[in-house]
Motif scaffolding. Structure first.
Motif: not given
Length: 172
Positions: A97-110
């Motif tokens: 990919a020519t872009v970055s892949h965002p990454a997140h930590i999500h809680g039980s409710g999303g």
């Protein structure tokens, strides 16, 4: 003694445009802050990120793994590593990919509990690391999403459980 600097670039496409720069090492000026009180025997745990089929450019998703390494009594280094060719060997190529892949930590409710550093799609090792407070990781229902791009957050390419629901006693 180390004598260097850090550059922050505008984007992968505009590496020539430096938006901030600072000295590090022996040439840095300023005051020293309190150091980290590192644990003597840090715990490390690895968790699977499963490829998530989607309707985006990575329709089969991208497998990967999370490595959680205890740093202090209340902080963990979270490393996301993607395996674009799915061979189980990490660090053998970018996602293309020519872009970055965002990454997140999500809680039980999303809801997003914490942001991880994005995975650079052009990085030959397809990885990132971020220091995260332990209290974010040690709850039921915590999971990580890695997305196709900032423009296509609706496409999750990789996902895995982190919290106590994933086994192994919380984030570890």
């Amino acid at each position: 003694m180390f004598n260097g600097y850090v550059n922050i670039h505008e984007s992968v496409e505009n590496l020539g445009n430096i938006v901030a720069q600072g000295d590090i090492g022996s040439n840095a000026t300023g005051t020293l802050g309190a150091g980290l009180s590192l644990v003597d025997n840090p715990t490390t745990n690895t968790k699977e990120l499963t490829a998530q089929p989607n309707n985006g450019d990575f329709s089969n998703g991208v497998p990967g793994q999370l490595r959680l390494r205890e740093l202090t009594a209340d902080q963990t280094l979270v490393t996301v590593r993607l395996d674009p060719d799915g061979d189980g060997e990490f660090g053998d190529g970018p996602t293309q990919a020519t872009v970055s892949h965002p990454a997140h930590i999500h809680g039980s409710g999303g809801a997003i509990q914490d942001y991880l550093s994005p995975v650079d799609g052009t990085d030959s090792k397809a990885r990132n690391s971020q220091i995260v407070p332990n209290d974010v990781l040690n709850s039921d229902g915590i999971y990580v999403n890695v997305h196709e791009s900032a423009a296509n957050l609706q496409y999750v390419v990789s996902q895995g459980d982190v919290g106590s629901s994933s086994g192994g006693g919380g984030g570890y």
